[in-house]
Design a protein around this motif. Structure first.
Motif, short mmCIF file in Angstrom:
data_model
loop_
_atom_site.label_atom_id
_atom_site.label_comp_id
_atom_site.label_asym_id
_atom_site.label_seq_id
_atom_site.Cartn_x
_atom_site.Cartn_y
_atom_site.Cartn_z
N TRP A 268 15.06 3.44 -71.79
CA TRP A 268 14.70 2.35 -72.70
C TRP A 268 15.91 1.56 -73.19
O TRP A 268 15.76 0.49 -73.79
CB TRP A 268 13.89 2.88 -73.89
N ALA A 269 17.11 2.05 -72.91
CA ALA A 269 18.34 1.40 -73.40
C ALA A 269 19.22 0.91 -72.28
O ALA A 269 20.42 0.71 -72.46
CB ALA A 269 19.10 2.38 -74.29
N GLY A 270 18.66 0.69 -71.09
CA GLY A 270 19.47 0.32 -69.94
C GLY A 270 20.05 -1.07 -69.97
O GLY A 270 21.13 -1.32 -69.45
N PRO B 69 18.16 13.78 -78.98
CA PRO B 69 17.01 13.25 -78.26
C PRO B 69 17.34 12.67 -76.89
O PRO B 69 16.44 12.32 -76.13
CB PRO B 69 16.51 12.14 -79.19
N HIS B 70 18.61 12.58 -76.57
CA HIS B 70 19.02 11.93 -75.31
C HIS B 70 18.70 12.80 -74.10
O HIS B 70 18.77 14.03 -74.16
CB HIS B 70 20.52 11.61 -75.34
N LEU B 71 18.36 12.14 -73.00
CA LEU B 71 18.10 12.85 -71.75
C LEU B 71 19.37 13.52 -71.25
O LEU B 71 20.48 13.00 -71.43
CB LEU B 71 17.59 11.89 -70.68
N ALA C 205 15.77 19.74 -74.25
CA ALA C 205 16.80 19.21 -73.35
C ALA C 205 16.10 18.55 -72.15
O ALA C 205 16.19 19.04 -71.02
CB ALA C 205 17.74 20.32 -72.90
N PRO C 206 15.38 17.45 -72.40
CA PRO C 206 14.62 16.81 -71.33
C PRO C 206 15.53 16.16 -70.28
O PRO C 206 16.55 15.57 -70.61
CB PRO C 206 13.79 15.76 -72.06
N GLU C 207 15.13 16.32 -69.03
CA GLU C 207 15.88 15.70 -67.94
C GLU C 207 15.25 14.39 -67.49
O GLU C 207 15.89 13.61 -66.80
CB GLU C 207 15.99 16.67 -66.77
N SER C 208 13.99 14.17 -67.88
CA SER C 208 13.31 12.92 -67.53
C SER C 208 12.36 12.53 -68.65
O SER C 208 12.06 13.36 -69.53
CB SER C 208 12.51 13.08 -66.23
N THR C 209 11.88 11.31 -68.61
CA THR C 209 10.94 10.86 -69.63
C THR C 209 9.65 11.67 -69.59
O THR C 209 8.98 11.80 -70.61
CB THR C 209 10.64 9.36 -69.48
N ALA C 210 9.31 12.23 -68.44
CA ALA C 210 8.10 13.05 -68.33
C ALA C 210 8.20 14.30 -69.19
O ALA C 210 7.18 14.86 -69.60
CB ALA C 210 7.85 13.44 -66.88
N MET D 201 8.01 7.83 -64.58
CA MET D 201 8.82 8.77 -65.33
C MET D 201 10.18 8.88 -64.64
O MET D 201 10.25 9.02 -63.44
CB MET D 201 8.15 10.13 -65.40
N THR D 202 11.20 8.80 -65.44
CA THR D 202 12.52 8.72 -64.85
C THR D 202 13.57 9.41 -65.71
O THR D 202 13.35 9.68 -66.88
CB THR D 202 12.90 7.23 -64.63
N GLY D 203 14.70 9.66 -65.07
CA GLY D 203 15.84 10.20 -65.78
C GLY D 203 16.72 9.05 -66.26
O GLY D 203 16.29 7.90 -66.28
N PRO D 204 17.95 9.35 -66.65
CA PRO D 204 18.85 8.30 -67.11
C PRO D 204 19.03 7.20 -66.06
O PRO D 204 18.97 7.47 -64.86
CB PRO D 204 20.17 9.04 -67.36
N VAL D 205 19.22 5.98 -66.53
CA VAL D 205 19.44 4.85 -65.63
C VAL D 205 20.85 4.30 -65.86
O VAL D 205 21.38 4.38 -66.96
CB VAL D 205 18.38 3.74 -65.84
N GLU D 206 21.39 3.77 -64.79
CA GLU D 206 22.74 3.20 -64.86
C GLU D 206 22.64 1.74 -65.30
O GLU D 206 21.92 0.94 -64.71
CB GLU D 206 23.43 3.29 -63.51
N GLY D 207 23.35 1.42 -66.36
CA GLY D 207 23.38 0.05 -66.86
C GLY D 207 24.31 -0.83 -66.04
O GLY D 207 25.03 -0.35 -65.15
N ASP D 208 24.32 -2.11 -66.36
CA ASP D 208 25.21 -3.04 -65.67
C ASP D 208 26.68 -2.73 -65.92
O ASP D 208 27.55 -3.23 -65.20
CB ASP D 208 24.89 -4.49 -66.06
N ASP D 209 26.95 -1.87 -66.89
CA ASP D 209 28.32 -1.46 -67.18
C ASP D 209 28.68 -0.14 -66.51
O ASP D 209 29.74 0.43 -66.74
CB ASP D 209 28.51 -1.35 -68.69
N GLY D 210 27.76 0.39 -65.67
CA GLY D 210 28.02 1.62 -64.94
C GLY D 210 27.82 2.89 -65.73
O GLY D 210 28.15 3.97 -65.25
N VAL D 211 27.24 2.78 -66.93
CA VAL D 211 27.05 3.93 -67.81
C VAL D 211 25.60 4.40 -67.74
O VAL D 211 24.68 3.58 -67.77
CB VAL D 211 27.44 3.57 -69.26
N LEU D 212 25.39 5.73 -67.65
CA LEU D 212 24.05 6.29 -67.63
C LEU D 212 23.50 6.40 -69.06
O LEU D 212 24.18 6.91 -69.96
CB LEU D 212 24.05 7.68 -67.00
#
Length: 192
Positions: free
Chosen positions: A16-18, A181-183, A135-140, A1-12
């Protein structure tokens, strides 16, 4: 379970959309944005039903074919489909060939047409917007159903719709922006 992830473009983003690709594009441009019009609602309802048991990327990659074979999700056109149309669609390799889901699409188009005598599909679905959006902060913390999605499912079934279970209706609510729906921390949070 995780919060937002940083993509290769530096964007959180939501996890599932990283990575680059169709999922990221959908996340960044469409998921959680309000839609309008009967065809847009019927399309999202149909695609969510077809996604059941499959990956969302599979559906996104077949989306243009779905739009073509279901006449741009024109409810009147789909409602007129007969057994010959079902057989034709069962032979169409560009879509998910599931007889129950194809038949449900026709049933749902017929129910959509019938719902016009009341408030119409769009107005009907909008009445199930949550009073207190999550207002979820993580997937959990993300739900797969809510009291609103359960109620929407029951109400649609009562009006003749099929393949509209509570989990599918929750996914629909996310997709069409009934709530954000976004974290928390995702670059799309609060931007719909």
């Amino acid at each position: 379970m995780t919060g937002p992830v940083e993509g290769d473009d530096g964007v959180l983003r939501c996890p599932w959309a990283g990575a680059p690709g169709v999922m990221r594009d959908y996340h960044d441009t469409e998921w959680g944005n309000p839609v309008s019009g009967e065809a847009a609602y019927l399309e999202r309802l149909t695609l969510e039903a077809f996604q059941s048991g499959l990956s969302w990327s599979t559906i996104l990659n077949k989306r243009e074919a779905f739009r073509e074979v279901f006449h741009g999700f024109d409810a009147d056109a789909i409602a007129a489909f007969d057994e010959g149309d079902v057989e034709r669609l069962m032979q169409e390799p560009r879509i998910v060939r599931n007889r129950r889901k194809i038949e449900a699409t026709i049933v749902n188009a017929q129910a959509t047409v019938a719902l016009r005598e009341a408030e119409g599909l769009e107005s009907f679905v909008l009445t199930f917007r949550p009073e207190v959006p999550p207002a979820p902060e993580s997937t959990a913390e993300q739900a797969t159903t809510t009291p609103e999605s359960v109620a929407l499912s029951k109400a649609l079934k009562k009006r003749g719709f099929a393949f509209v279970g509570p989990t599918t209706m929750h996914a629909l609510s996310e997709a069409i922006g009934l709530f954000d729906p976004h974290l928390v921390g995702c670059h799309r949070r609060g931007r719909a």
